[in-house]
Design an enzyme around this catalytic site. Structure first.
Site, mmCIF file in Angstrom:
data_model
loop_
_atom_site.group_PDB
_atom_site.id
_atom_site.type_symbol
_atom_site.label_atom_id
_atom_site.label_comp_id
_atom_site.label_asym_id
_atom_site.label_seq_id
_atom_site.Cartn_x
_atom_site.Cartn_y
_atom_site.Cartn_z
ATOM 1 N N ASP A 236 0.852 -1.115 0.372
ATOM 2 C CA ASP A 236 0.217 0.101 -0.063
ATOM 3 C C ASP A 236 0.803 1.350 -0.418
ATOM 4 O O ASP A 236 2.038 1.127 -0.203
ATOM 5 C CB ASP A 236 -0.790 0.166 1.443
ATOM 6 C CG ASP A 236 -2.169 1.448 1.427
ATOM 7 O OD1 ASP A 236 -2.339 1.656 0.406
ATOM 8 O OD2 ASP A 236 -2.134 2.047 2.076
ATOM 9 N N ASP B 46 -2.104 -0.849 5.619
ATOM 10 C CA ASP B 46 -2.609 -0.212 7.433
ATOM 11 C C ASP B 46 -4.119 -0.456 7.574
ATOM 12 O O ASP B 46 -4.318 0.266 8.398
ATOM 13 C CB ASP B 46 -1.970 0.911 7.252
ATOM 14 C CG ASP B 46 -2.400 2.376 6.614
ATOM 15 O OD1 ASP B 46 -2.570 1.898 5.422
ATOM 16 O OD2 ASP B 46 -2.291 3.426 7.390
#
Length: 209
Positions: free
Chosen positions: A8, A172
Site C-alpha cells: 500500500d 495499514d
C-alpha cells in the site's frame, strides 16, 4: 514461498497526517470535511475522485460549490499534500533491496493529485518517481475501484499473474487486509508510520526457509 510483495502507499510508504489534511481543506471552506476525508476509505466527492468517477476538473467544480467560491487546482493539490506527512526514503531504499529477490507492486487507494506528486521528481530526494520502485503500480483512481472491493484485488491478480499464496500484502487498513486474507494472501497490517522492515524481513524468512 513468497515471490511477490504488494505494498500500500499511504500509511505504509508515506506517513499520513489526517489532521493537517482536514485543517487545509477546512481552510478552503469545505464544510463537514471530517465526514468525507478518511485515511482508509473516503466518502462523497472524495470517494468519487479516488474511484475514478470524477475527473480533477469535476472534483474542483464540486468542491467549489461546497466552498461557495471558485477553488483553484493548486489550492486542492496543496490541501491533499497535507495528508503526506513524510515520504519515508529509507523504506524505498529497502524496497530496492527487496526487488533483487522479489517482484514488487503497489496497490493504493489514491487520487490524481497524490499520483501527480508521486510521479514527480519532488517525490523523493533522489528524484525517482514511485513507478521506478515497482513492476506495476495499481491506483484506485485509474482502476475504477477502491480497496477493500474484491474486484480491485482480482483485477491485480489477473493482470500480473501473481499467486496470492505466494504474495505478501502489506496495508495499514484492517478491512483491506481482511479481504486480502480471504483471497489467500499472506498479510501484514502495520500502523501508520511504522518502521516495518524488521517485521517484513521476519515474515519473508519464515516463508522462504
Amino acid at each position: 514461498m513468497i515471490k511477490t510483495i504488494v505494498f500500500d502507499l499511504g500509511g505504509v510508504l508515506i506517513h499520513l497526517n489526517k489532521d493537517e489534511a482536514l485543517r487545509r481543506f477546512s481552510a478552503l471552506g469545505i464544510p463537514d470535511i471530517e465526514k468525507m476525508l478518511d485515511p482508509y476509505l473516503q466518502s462523497g466527492y472524495f470517494l468519487q475522485i479516488e474511484d475514478g468517477r470524477m475527473s480533477k476538473e469535476e472534483f474542483r467544480s464540486a468542491l467549489s460549490q461546497l466552498a461557495g467560491r471558485e477553488l483553484r487546482q493548486e489550492e486542492i493539490y496543496d490541501a491533499y499534500m497535507g495528508f503526506l506527512e513524510e515520504v519515508a526514503s529509507y523504506k524505498f531504499d529497502y524496497i530496492d533491496t527487496l526487488r533483487q529477490d522479489y517482484t514488487v507492486h503497489i496497490l493504493s487507494n489514491t487520487n490524481p493529485y497524490v499520483m501527480e506528486f508521486a510521479e514527480s521528481t519532488s517525490f523523493l530526494p533522489n528524484g525517482r518517481p514511485l513507478s521506478s520502485y515497482c513492476e506495476r503500480k495499481f491506483a484506485s483512481c485509474e482502476m475504477g475501484m477502491v480497496k477493500p472491493h474484491r474486484g480491485i484485488f482480482e483485477l491485480m491478480i489477473e493482470q500480473t499473474g501473481m499467486l496470492p499464496s505466494e504474495t505478501l500484502f502489506i496495508d495499514d487498513g484492517p478491512a483491506n487486509v481482511q479481504m486480502a486474507e480471504e483471497l489467500g494472501f499472506v498479510t501484514y497490517c502495520p500502523a501508520n508510520g511504522e518502521d516495518w522492515r524488521e517485521a517484513i524481513g521476519q515474515i519473508l524468512k519464515q516463508h522462504n526457509r
